[in-house]
Design an enzyme around this catalytic site. Structure first.
Site, mmCIF file in Angstrom:
data_model
loop_
_atom_site.group_PDB
_atom_site.id
_atom_site.type_symbol
_atom_site.label_atom_id
_atom_site.label_comp_id
_atom_site.label_asym_id
_atom_site.label_seq_id
_atom_site.Cartn_x
_atom_site.Cartn_y
_atom_site.Cartn_z
ATOM 1 N N VAL A 39 0.786 -1.235 0.070
ATOM 2 C CA VAL A 39 -0.457 -0.347 -0.347
ATOM 3 C C VAL A 39 0.367 0.967 0.143
ATOM 4 C CG1 VAL A 39 -1.782 1.229 1.682
ATOM 5 C CG2 VAL A 39 -2.104 -1.308 0.988
ATOM 6 N N GLY A 45 -6.809 0.854 6.428
ATOM 7 C CA GLY A 45 -7.314 -0.688 6.145
ATOM 8 C C GLY A 45 -7.464 -1.344 4.220
ATOM 9 N N TYR A 90 -0.347 -10.751 8.323
ATOM 10 C CA TYR A 90 -0.460 -11.620 7.509
ATOM 11 C C TYR A 90 -0.768 -12.752 8.320
ATOM 12 C CZ TYR A 90 1.085 -10.470 2.816
ATOM 13 O OH TYR A 90 1.084 -10.847 1.348
#
Length: 146
Positions: A92, A100, A138
């Site tokens: 990102v 988010g 993760y």
């Protein structure tokens, strides 16, 4: 905006996530890998449709049976290697972190994997965590470290 395949309209030049290898990959190799079928590259575009909030890659791989935890091996065929999907990269842009988008991209990747599972026969979804921060991300989403 929905996640979509990487296209020529997406501006990759200024993408910066703070991990040089992921930035360099997206700017220099993602288009080639996508065109050549090395990996499918998906992007979350910004409101203008050009700026990229984040991206991920999907490809296939084989998982060696001996690297799996015993709990996952129950009921699996006795092959040496089993088919899997690979989320090889997920990033990102720094301007959009903490909103988010990473979780949204991961959910989209998981949805695509389950949607296309019948085409590839993949039994697992594997991620390639580039650093400990990624590994923790993760793990918070239920992935087991191999």
């Amino acid at each position: 905006m929905p996640v979509e395949p990487l296209g020529k309209k997406h501006d990759r030049r200024n993408f910066q996530c703070g991990v040089p290898a992921l930035d360099r990959y997206f700017r220099e190799l993602a288009g080639q890998h996508d065109r050549r079928g090395v990996a499918a590259v998906y992007v979350l575009p910004g409101d203008d449709g050009k700026r990229v909030i984040g991206y991920y890659t999907l490809s296939n791989l084989s998982v060696r049976l001996e690297v799996l935890p015993n709990a996952l091996m129950k009921g699996l065929p006795g092959h040496q290697e089993l088919p899997a999907f690979l989320i090889g990269r997920l990033a990102v842009d720094e301007d959009f972190m903490g909103q988010g988008h990473g979780a949204y991209l991961l959910a989209d990747a998981l949805h695509r994997c389950t949607e296309y599972r019948h085409l590839s026969g993949a039994l697992f979804i594997v991620v390639d965590a580039k650093d400990e921060t990624s590994a923790e991300f993760y793990a918070c989403h239920g992935f087991v470290r191999l």
